[in-house]
Structures are given as structure tokens and as C-alpha cells.
Design a protein around this motif. Structure first.
Motif, PDB file in Angstrom:
ATOM      1  N   GLN A  41       0.841  -1.183   0.000  1.00  0.00           N
ATOM      2  CA  GLN A  41       0.000   0.000   0.000  1.00  0.00           C
ATOM      3  C   GLN A  41       0.883   1.243   0.000  1.00  0.00           C
ATOM      4  N   VAL A  42       0.661   2.116  -0.972  1.00  0.00           N
ATOM      5  CA  VAL A  42       1.438   3.350  -1.071  1.00  0.00           C
ATOM      6  C   VAL A  42       0.913   4.360  -0.062  1.00  0.00           C
ATOM      7  N   GLN A  43       1.817   4.972   0.663  1.00  0.00           N
ATOM      8  CA  GLN A  43       1.458   6.042   1.583  1.00  0.00           C
ATOM      9  C   GLN A  43       2.336   7.247   1.299  1.00  0.00           C
ATOM     10  N   LEU A  44       1.715   8.421   1.348  1.00  0.00           N
ATOM     11  CA  LEU A  44       2.404   9.671   1.060  1.00  0.00           C
ATOM     12  C   LEU A  44       2.082  10.670   2.163  1.00  0.00           C
ATOM     13  N   VAL A  45       3.111  11.262   2.742  1.00  0.00           N
ATOM     14  CA  VAL A  45       2.911  12.225   3.817  1.00  0.00           C
ATOM     15  C   VAL A  45       3.710  13.479   3.508  1.00  0.00           C
ATOM     16  N   GLU A  46       2.991  14.593   3.327  1.00  0.00           N
ATOM     17  CA  GLU A  46       3.642  15.859   3.014  1.00  0.00           C
ATOM     18  C   GLU A  46       3.983  16.632   4.289  1.00  0.00           C
ATOM     19  N   SER A  47       4.995  17.467   4.180  1.00  0.00           N
ATOM     20  CA  SER A  47       5.343  18.381   5.265  1.00  0.00           C
ATOM     21  C   SER A  47       6.072  19.585   4.687  1.00  0.00           C
ATOM     22  N   GLY A  48       6.129  20.647   5.481  1.00  0.00           N
ATOM     23  CA  GLY A  48       6.919  21.809   5.084  1.00  0.00           C
ATOM     24  C   GLY A  48       6.143  23.028   4.665  1.00  0.00           C
ATOM     25  N   GLY A  49       4.822  22.941   4.623  1.00  0.00           N
ATOM     26  CA  GLY A  49       4.047  24.111   4.242  1.00  0.00           C
ATOM     27  C   GLY A  49       4.100  25.197   5.302  1.00  0.00           C
ATOM     28  N   GLY A  50       3.612  26.375   4.934  1.00  0.00           N
ATOM     29  CA  GLY A  50       3.599  27.474   5.878  1.00  0.00           C
ATOM     30  C   GLY A  50       3.366  28.799   5.201  1.00  0.00           C
ATOM     31  N   LEU A  51       3.606  29.854   5.938  1.00  0.00           N
ATOM     32  CA  LEU A  51       3.422  31.225   5.445  1.00  0.00           C
ATOM     33  C   LEU A  51       4.777  31.795   5.042  1.00  0.00           C
ATOM     34  N   VAL A  52       4.822  32.373   3.858  1.00  0.00           N
ATOM     35  CA  VAL A  52       6.064  32.956   3.362  1.00  0.00           C
ATOM     36  C   VAL A  52       5.736  34.245   2.626  1.00  0.00           C
ATOM     37  N   GLU A  53       6.621  35.203   2.685  1.00  0.00           N
ATOM     38  CA  GLU A  53       6.403  36.479   2.003  1.00  0.00           C
ATOM     39  C   GLU A  53       6.683  36.345   0.510  1.00  0.00           C
ATOM     40  N   PRO A  54       6.050  37.164  -0.296  1.00  0.00           N
ATOM     41  CA  PRO A  54       6.353  37.160  -1.735  1.00  0.00           C
ATOM     42  C   PRO A  54       7.844  37.346  -1.987  1.00  0.00           C
ATOM     43  N   GLY A  55       8.363  36.539  -2.923  1.00  0.00           N
ATOM     44  CA  GLY A  55       9.788  36.568  -3.200  1.00  0.00           C
ATOM     45  C   GLY A  55      10.596  35.614  -2.358  1.00  0.00           C
ATOM     46  N   GLY A  56       9.958  35.022  -1.373  1.00  0.00           N
ATOM     47  CA  GLY A  56      10.655  34.111  -0.473  1.00  0.00           C
ATOM     48  C   GLY A  56      10.748  32.699  -1.018  1.00  0.00           C
ATOM     49  N   SER A  57      11.332  31.831  -0.197  1.00  0.00           N
ATOM     50  CA  SER A  57      11.541  30.436  -0.568  1.00  0.00           C
ATOM     51  C   SER A  57      10.953  29.503   0.475  1.00  0.00           C
ATOM     52  N   LEU A  58      10.627  28.306   0.038  1.00  0.00           N
ATOM     53  CA  LEU A  58      10.072  27.298   0.927  1.00  0.00           C
ATOM     54  C   LEU A  58      10.312  25.939   0.288  1.00  0.00           C
ATOM     55  N   SER A  59      10.548  24.943   1.121  1.00  0.00           N
ATOM     56  CA  SER A  59      10.731  23.585   0.610  1.00  0.00           C
ATOM     57  C   SER A  59       9.716  22.647   1.229  1.00  0.00           C
ATOM     58  N   LEU A  60       9.145  21.790   0.411  1.00  0.00           N
ATOM     59  CA  LEU A  60       8.200  20.779   0.848  1.00  0.00           C
ATOM     60  C   LEU A  60       8.847  19.403   0.740  1.00  0.00           C
ATOM     61  N   SER A  61       8.412  18.507   1.614  1.00  0.00           N
ATOM     62  CA  SER A  61       8.890  17.134   1.584  1.00  0.00           C
ATOM     63  C   SER A  61       7.712  16.184   1.513  1.00  0.00           C
ATOM     64  N   CYS A  62       7.922  15.071   0.829  1.00  0.00           N
ATOM     65  CA  CYS A  62       6.918  14.011   0.759  1.00  0.00           C
ATOM     66  C   CYS A  62       7.603  12.704   1.113  1.00  0.00           C
ATOM     67  N   ALA A  63       7.202  12.137   2.237  1.00  0.00           N
ATOM     68  CA  ALA A  63       7.731  10.837   2.641  1.00  0.00           C
ATOM     69  C   ALA A  63       6.854   9.763   2.028  1.00  0.00           C
ATOM     70  N   ALA A  64       7.440   8.957   1.149  1.00  0.00           N
ATOM     71  CA  ALA A  64       6.690   7.929   0.422  1.00  0.00           C
ATOM     72  C   ALA A  64       7.095   6.546   0.903  1.00  0.00           C
ATOM     73  N   SER A  65       6.114   5.672   1.014  1.00  0.00           N
ATOM     74  CA  SER A  65       6.389   4.286   1.364  1.00  0.00           C
ATOM     75  C   SER A  65       5.514   3.380   0.512  1.00  0.00           C
ATOM     76  N   GLY A  66       5.978   2.146   0.331  1.00  0.00           N
ATOM     77  CA  GLY A  66       5.213   1.180  -0.437  1.00  0.00           C
ATOM     78  C   GLY A  66       5.308   1.356  -1.941  1.00  0.00           C
ATOM     79  N   LEU A  67       6.276   2.133  -2.417  1.00  0.00           N
ATOM     80  CA  LEU A  67       6.375   2.367  -3.854  1.00  0.00           C
ATOM     81  C   LEU A  67       6.824   1.096  -4.574  1.00  0.00           C
ATOM     82  N   PRO A  68       6.217   0.793  -5.706  1.00  0.00           N
ATOM     83  CA  PRO A  68       6.606  -0.399  -6.459  1.00  0.00           C
ATOM     84  C   PRO A  68       7.863  -0.130  -7.276  1.00  0.00           C
ATOM     85  N   PRO A  69       8.505  -1.162  -7.793  1.00  0.00           N
ATOM     86  CA  PRO A  69       9.700  -0.957  -8.615  1.00  0.00           C
ATOM     87  C   PRO A  69       9.365  -0.653 -10.073  1.00  0.00           C
ATOM     88  N   ASP A  70       8.097  -0.644 -10.405  1.00  0.00           N
ATOM     89  CA  ASP A  70       7.697  -0.519 -11.809  1.00  0.00           C
ATOM     90  C   ASP A  70       7.636   0.935 -12.252  1.00  0.00           C
TER      91      ASP A  70
END
Length: 131
Positions: A1-30
Motif C-alpha cells: 500500500q502506497v502512503q504519502l505524507v507531506e510536510s513543510g508548508g507554511g506562510l512565506v512572504e512574496p519573493g521568499g523560498s520554501l521547501s516541501l517534503s513528501c515521505a513515500a512508502s510502499g512504492l513499487p519498482p515498476d
């Protein structure tokens, strides 16, 4: 079973930077695509950036190309979205998604066709770009 969990969102000012992460599990080799999509209030979900698993090819929407970068961790189980020069119109809930889809699908049908073909979605993380 594939599971995906995002993190890293938030409030940022225009022109700023932000990084998001997705922890994935159960991914097939195909063959599959994994990546980021977003949905702003009152709008349809749209593709932002995805990785074609077989060869690592990346695709970006025109609205984020040159500002966002998608990447994977060394083990391949984490997918990142590095966002810079953020604009208020980037405000949305960002979702990580996966789909066991043949290689070449995005080349044939475009990134915009991908959301309807994907199988698994995370719960999303909110990104707000505002001063």
C-alpha cells in the motif's frame, strides 16, 4: 500500500523560498510518476512538478518552471519541492501524489492530464504566500 505524507508548508512572504517534503512508502519498482500538485480555492487541482521514475525525467508546469525544483532523496523514498521567488498566486494546498502509469504518459498527454490518472494522494500541506 502506497502512503504519502507531506510536510513543510507554511506562510512565506512574496519573493521568499520554501521547501516541501513528501515521505513515500510502499512504492513499487515498476513504471510510475511521483510528484507535486496544488489546488487553490475555487480552482481545479493542477500539476506542479513530477518525476518519471524510470529515467528520472522531470516535468514542470509553465507557471513554476525556473522557480521550483523537484528532487528525490538518495533512497528514493522522499520527494522534495524546492520553491523560490514565490508569488501570491502560488498560494494553495500542495499535494504529493503517485501513479503507476507507463513511461511516456506525460510526453504524450501533458502534465495537465496526470491528476486524473494518479492513484494515491497525500493529505496536502498549505502554502500561503502573503505579506
Amino acid at each position: 500500500q502506497v502512503q504519502l505524507v507531506e510536510s513543510g508548508g507554511g506562510l512565506v512572504e512574496p519573493g521568499g523560498s520554501l521547501s516541501l517534503s513528501c515521505a513515500a512508502s510502499g512504492l513499487p519498482p515498476d513504471s510510475y510518476y511521483i510528484g507535486w500538485f496544488r489546488q487553490a480555492p475555487g480552482q481545479e487541482r493542477e500539476g506542479v512538478a513530477v518525476i518519471q521514475h524510470n529515467d528520472g525525467k522531470t516535468y514542470y508546469s509553465d507557471s513554476v518552471a525556473g522557480r521550483f525544483t523537484i528532487s528525490r532523496g538518495n533512497a528514493g523514498n522522499t520527494v522534495y519541492l524546492h520553491m523560490k521567488y514565490l508569488k501570491p498566486e502560488d498560494t494553495a494546498v500542495y499535494y504529493c501524489s503517485f501513479g503507476a502509469i507507463r513511461m511516456g504518459y506525460v510526453d504524450d498527454f501533458g502534465l495537465e492530464a496526470l491528476p486524473k490518472a494518479l492513484n494515491y494522494w497525500g493529505k496536502g500541506t498549505l502554502v500561503t504566500v502573503s505579506s
